[in-house]
Design an enzyme around this catalytic site. Sequence first.
Site, PDB file in Angstrom:
ATOM      1  N   PRO A  85       0.482  -1.447   0.052  1.00 42.95           N
ATOM      2  CA  PRO A  85       0.134   0.328  -0.454  1.00 42.95           C
ATOM      3  C   PRO A  85       0.731   1.045   0.333  1.00 42.95           C
ATOM      4  O   PRO A  85       0.065   2.062   0.166  1.00 42.95           O
ATOM      5  CB  PRO A  85      -0.689   0.010   1.664  1.00 42.95           C
ATOM      6  CG  PRO A  85      -0.713  -1.521   1.776  1.00 42.95           C
ATOM      7  CD  PRO A  85       0.837  -1.164   1.095  1.00 42.95           C
ATOM      8  N   GLU A 112       2.651  -7.971   8.342  1.00 41.92           N
ATOM      9  CA  GLU A 112       2.567  -6.841   8.074  1.00 41.92           C
ATOM     10  C   GLU A 112       3.826  -6.742   7.522  1.00 41.92           C
ATOM     11  O   GLU A 112       3.479  -5.468   7.203  1.00 41.92           O
ATOM     12  CB  GLU A 112       3.138  -6.476   9.820  1.00 41.92           C
ATOM     13  CG  GLU A 112       2.257  -7.292  11.543  1.00 41.92           C
ATOM     14  CD  GLU A 112       1.533  -6.340  10.858  1.00 41.92           C
ATOM     15  OE1 GLU A 112       0.683  -5.188  10.724  1.00 41.92           O
ATOM     16  OE2 GLU A 112       0.194  -6.958  10.788  1.00 41.92           O
ATOM     17  N   ARG A 150      -1.420  -8.718 -21.085  1.00 42.36           N
ATOM     18  CA  ARG A 150      -2.034  -8.205 -22.156  1.00 42.36           C
ATOM     19  C   ARG A 150      -1.769  -7.106 -23.292  1.00 42.36           C
ATOM     20  O   ARG A 150      -2.496  -6.891 -24.364  1.00 42.36           O
ATOM     21  CB  ARG A 150      -3.953  -7.818 -22.185  1.00 42.36           C
ATOM     22  CG  ARG A 150      -4.211  -6.524 -21.461  1.00 42.36           C
ATOM     23  CD  ARG A 150      -4.999  -6.384 -20.675  1.00 42.36           C
ATOM     24  NE  ARG A 150      -6.804  -6.520 -21.048  1.00 42.36           N
ATOM     25  CZ  ARG A 150      -7.083  -5.245 -21.494  1.00 42.36           C
ATOM     26  NH1 ARG A 150      -6.198  -4.553 -22.587  1.00 42.36           N
ATOM     27  NH2 ARG A 150      -7.693  -5.512 -23.011  1.00 42.36           N
ATOM     28  N   ASP A 165      -9.003  -0.439 -26.414  1.00 42.91           N
ATOM     29  CA  ASP A 165      -8.934   0.002 -24.969  1.00 42.91           C
ATOM     30  C   ASP A 165      -9.347   0.839 -24.241  1.00 42.91           C
ATOM     31  O   ASP A 165      -9.281   1.736 -24.500  1.00 42.91           O
ATOM     32  CB  ASP A 165      -7.736  -0.652 -24.480  1.00 42.91           C
ATOM     33  CG  ASP A 165      -7.543  -2.035 -24.148  1.00 42.91           C
ATOM     34  OD1 ASP A 165      -8.688  -2.756 -24.492  1.00 42.91           O
ATOM     35  OD2 ASP A 165      -6.754  -2.711 -23.883  1.00 42.91           O
TER      36      ASP A 165
HETATM   37  C1  JDQ Z   1       0.903  -6.847   1.344  1.00 43.44           C
HETATM   38  C2  JDQ Z   1      -0.792  -4.934   5.367  1.00 43.44           C
HETATM   39  C3  JDQ Z   1       0.569  -4.011   6.615  1.00 43.44           C
HETATM   40  C4  JDQ Z   1      -1.176  -3.748   4.644  1.00 43.44           C
HETATM   41  C5  JDQ Z   1       0.838  -7.767   3.526  1.00 43.44           C
HETATM   42  C6  JDQ Z   1       1.715  -7.657   2.737  1.00 43.44           C
HETATM   43  N1  JDQ Z   1      -2.762  -1.586  -3.029  1.00 43.44           N
HETATM   44  C7  JDQ Z   1      -2.549  -2.964  -2.181  1.00 43.44           C
HETATM   45  N2  JDQ Z   1      -3.526  -2.691  -0.958  1.00 43.44           N
HETATM   46  N3  JDQ Z   1      -2.947  -3.711  -0.066  1.00 43.44           N
HETATM   47  C8  JDQ Z   1      -1.587  -4.068  -0.222  1.00 43.44           C
HETATM   48  C9  JDQ Z   1      -1.804  -3.312  -1.678  1.00 43.44           C
HETATM   49  C10 JDQ Z   1      -0.988  -5.455   0.569  1.00 43.44           C
HETATM   50  C11 JDQ Z   1       0.136  -5.533  -0.325  1.00 43.44           C
HETATM   51  C12 JDQ Z   1       1.087  -6.792   0.071  1.00 43.44           C
HETATM   52  C13 JDQ Z   1      -0.048  -6.139   2.490  1.00 43.44           C
HETATM   53  C14 JDQ Z   1      -1.695  -5.332   1.725  1.00 43.44           C
HETATM   54  N4  JDQ Z   1      -0.213  -6.412   3.579  1.00 43.44           N
HETATM   55  C15 JDQ Z   1      -1.116  -6.810   4.727  1.00 43.44           C
HETATM   56  C16 JDQ Z   1       0.459  -4.818   6.160  1.00 43.44           C
HETATM   57  C17 JDQ Z   1      -0.098  -2.291   6.339  1.00 43.44           C
HETATM   58  C18 JDQ Z   1      -1.322  -2.265   5.864  1.00 43.44           C
END
Ligand code: JDQ
Length: 228
Positions: A85, A112, A150, A165
């Site tokens: 995220p 995490e 794609r 697209d």
């Molecule tokens: C991971 C998590 C800490 C969420 C663990 C690995 N766009 C997007 N949203 N969420 C992710 C990507 C994502 C990607 C990889 C993930 C979430 N988590 C869970 C850990 C804070 C928030």
Amino acid sequence: MRIDIITIFPELFKPFLQFGIIKKACEKNAVDIQTFDLRNYATDKHQMVDDYPYGGGPGMVLKPEPIWRALDELPHPRRVVFLTPQGQTFDQEKAWELSQEKNLALICGRYEGIDERVREKLVDEEISIGDYVLNGGEVPAMVIMEAVIRLLPDVLGDEDSVVGDSFYQGLLDHPHYTRPEEFKGQRVPQVLLSGDHKKIANWRKKERLRQTLLKRPDLLKKANLDSE
Ligand code: JDQ
């Protein structure tokens, strides 16, 4: 293109790779996709891939060694992407950019997240698929693969070419209609039945602009518009 996925849930990718355009792309050797089960790269006899966070707090962190060892097996030169995220938001432009790579490695975290030291040393780029919280990077990895594959040469036929697209030229798509000509009192726009290809192309062009202005006016700023 070769895509390598590092994950503790390789099974999640099996059905994803077995259907539709992705399956065809693999059969045509347009893309070679391999999954790497982090557990196979654990260094201890219990095949531990996660551990408690230094400093305390809830949840677990993916240990650095298995990720390092898995990446050690992947070909160079390559682009290593970590789904998180905290990354830059993925879009069609990024999909085009990644589609140019010979080797793409996608690291899927869970819990995490991953140990900061592997992220610093091995990750070239962090990508988010949007501002919402998922449980891990597997679904984001599938989103990125689907958008990228794609775009590879010879994956889409002329039938569903990327030129048609949504987001081509940064605009939304025009509306689509199929038979019947009348459905519950609603008729197909007359121009689409006219057989006049120039008029039809013009109507679609106008509709793409109209749909974008109506539904996503923010996209117009970046759109690739011609003088017309
Ligand atoms: C991971 C998590 C800490 C969420 C663990 C690995 N766009 C997007 N949203 N969420 C992710 C990507 C994502 C990607 C990889 C993930 C979430 N988590 C869970 C850990 C804070 C928030």
